[in-house]
Motif scaffolding. Structure first.
Motif, PDB file in Angstrom:
ATOM      1  N   LYS A   1     -14.334  51.251 -71.816  1.00  0.00           N
ATOM      2  CA  LYS A   1     -14.715  51.030 -73.027  1.00  0.00           C
ATOM      3  C   LYS A   1     -14.231  51.885 -73.803  1.00  0.00           C
TER       4      LYS A   1
ATOM      5  N   VAL B   1     -14.972  53.719 -77.399  1.00  0.00           N
ATOM      6  CA  VAL B   1     -16.111  53.749 -78.210  1.00  0.00           C
ATOM      7  C   VAL B   1     -15.854  55.008 -79.461  1.00  0.00           C
TER       8      VAL B   1
ATOM      9  N   HIS C   1      -5.848  45.472 -74.554  1.00  0.00           N
ATOM     10  CA  HIS C   1      -7.137  44.887 -74.302  1.00  0.00           C
ATOM     11  C   HIS C   1      -6.776  43.580 -73.225  1.00  0.00           C
TER      12      HIS C   1
ATOM     13  N   GLY D   1     -13.096  50.104 -82.583  1.00  0.00           N
ATOM     14  CA  GLY D   1     -14.343  51.301 -82.754  1.00  0.00           C
ATOM     15  C   GLY D   1     -14.004  51.783 -84.115  1.00  0.00           C
ATOM     16  N   LYS D   2     -15.182  52.346 -84.576  1.00  0.00           N
ATOM     17  CA  LYS D   2     -15.090  52.884 -85.924  1.00  0.00           C
ATOM     18  C   LYS D   2     -14.516  54.460 -85.921  1.00  0.00           C
TER      19      LYS D   2
ATOM     20  N   LYS E   1     -13.469  45.478 -78.333  1.00  0.00           N
ATOM     21  CA  LYS E   1     -14.117  46.466 -79.307  1.00  0.00           C
ATOM     22  C   LYS E   1     -13.018  47.220 -79.901  1.00  0.00           C
TER      23      LYS E   1
ATOM     24  N   ASP F   1     -12.364  44.872 -72.847  1.00  0.00           N
ATOM     25  CA  ASP F   1     -13.384  44.476 -73.949  1.00  0.00           C
ATOM     26  C   ASP F   1     -12.506  44.223 -75.366  1.00  0.00           C
TER      27      ASP F   1
ATOM     28  N   GLU G   1     -15.480  58.269 -75.245  1.00  0.00           N
ATOM     29  CA  GLU G   1     -15.774  56.988 -74.537  1.00  0.00           C
ATOM     30  C   GLU G   1     -17.232  56.887 -73.755  1.00  0.00           C
TER      31      GLU G   1
END
Length: 245
Positions: A70, A72, A170, A238-239, A236, A234, A64
Motif C-alpha cells: 500500500k 500511504v 496498481h 496518496g496525499k 489509493k 490497491d 508506507e
C-alpha cells in the motif's frame, strides 16, 4: 504471487479528455500519442528486473503502511496548496516565461535539454510530461518531469518542477492503472526553493505507456533515469507530503 501484465489498463475516472494531439508551450513542441490505449504487454516483474534503480535505491519515496503493498502519503492536497506553490506576480511571470521553457531557469542549463514534451493528464489536470537529458546526449533520458498547465517556474536554477521518482502499477485486474510519485520544489515569495513536496499523480494511459516504453527499452532513447518501479494492489492515490527548509 501472480504478476499480471501491464496491459489494457483502465481508470476509475473515465472522464479524461485528451483534446488536441499537438500543442506548443513556451516554444517547446508538444506531442500527444495517437496510439491505441492498450499498454505494452510487459510484466511488472520484468520492469522491476530491468530497472536497477528499484534495488537498493536511496531515492525518496512515500511512507508506507505495515502492508508494503500500500502507498500511504501524508498531508491533504488542496487548491490553496497549489496556489501557494505557484502564484507569482504577472510582471515576474512574463520575464521568466520569456527566459526559459515553462519559466524554469533549470531548463537553460546544459544538463536539462528537453528531448520530449508530451501533453499529459494527471489526477484529472492538464500537464506536460517532459523528458530531459544533457544537451550533448542524443540517446539517453536522465529525468522525467510533470509540469502542470498554468504553473509558474523559478528563477532558481537549483529548483525543479515535479520530477518522477517512482512509477507504480496498481494491479487491479481489469481496473488496473498507473501512477507516479514526484518530487518537486516548493517556492517562496522570491521564487526560490524553500522546501520540497512528494506528490502522487494518477496517469492517463498514453503517459504511462511512454514511461513503460522507456523503461522497457522500447524507445529510441536509453533509460538513464533512476526511477523506481513498484507494484501495488490497491487504488489509493496518496496525499502530498511537504518538507519546508
Amino acid at each position: 504471487m501472480k504478476v499480471e501484465a501491464v496491459s489494457n489498463l483502465g481508470f476509475r475516472n473515465n472522464n479524461f479528455s485528451f483534446g488536441e494531439k499537438q500543442r506548443v508551450h513556451e516554444n517547446v513542441p508538444a506531442e500527444s500519442s495517437n496510439r491505441a490505449s492498450d499498454f505494452a504487454k510487459v510484466p511488472v516483474i520484468v520492469l522491476l528486473a530491468m530497472n536497477p534503480a528499484t534495488l537498493n535505491s536511496k531515492i525518496p519515496t512515500m511512507p508506507e503502511a505495515d502492508n508494503p503493498n500500500k502507498v500511504v502519503m501524508l498531508a491533504p492536497e488542496t487548491k490553496s496548496e497549489e496556489k501557494s506553490t505557484y502564484v507569482i506576480a504577472p510582471e515576474v511571470e512574463e520575464a521568466q516565461q520569456s527566459d526559459a521553457p515553462f519559466g524554469w531557469a533549470m531548463f537553460r542549463g546544459e544538463n536539462q535539454d528537453i528531448k520530449l514534451n508530451m501533453v499529459a493528464k494527471g489526477n484529472g489536470a492538464n500537464y506536460h510530461m517532459v523528458f530531459t537529458a544533457p544537451r550533448s546526449s542524443n540517446n539517453k533520458i536522465n529525468h522525467i518531469y510533470f509540469i502542470k498547465d498554468g504553473s509558474v517556474g523559478s528563477v532558481d536554477a537549483g529548483a525543479h518542477p515535479p520530477e518522477v521518482q517512482t512509477f507504480i502499477y496498481h494491479n487491479l485486474g481489469k481496473d488496473s492503472f498507473c501512477s507516479v510519485i514526484t518530487l518537486e520544489s516548493i517556492l517562496g515569495p522570491d521564487r526560490r526553493e524553500n522546501g520540497t513536496t512528494l506528490r502522487q499523480i494518477m496517469l492517463d494511459d498514453d503517459s504511462a505507456q511512454k514511461i513503460i516504453d522507456l523503461v522497457s527499452g522500447d524507445t529510441k532513447w536509453k533509460n538513464n533515469t533512476h526511477i523506481q518501479i513498484k507494484e501495488v494492489f490497491d487504488a489509493k492515490i496518496g496525499k502530498p507530503k511537504t518538507t519546508l527548509y
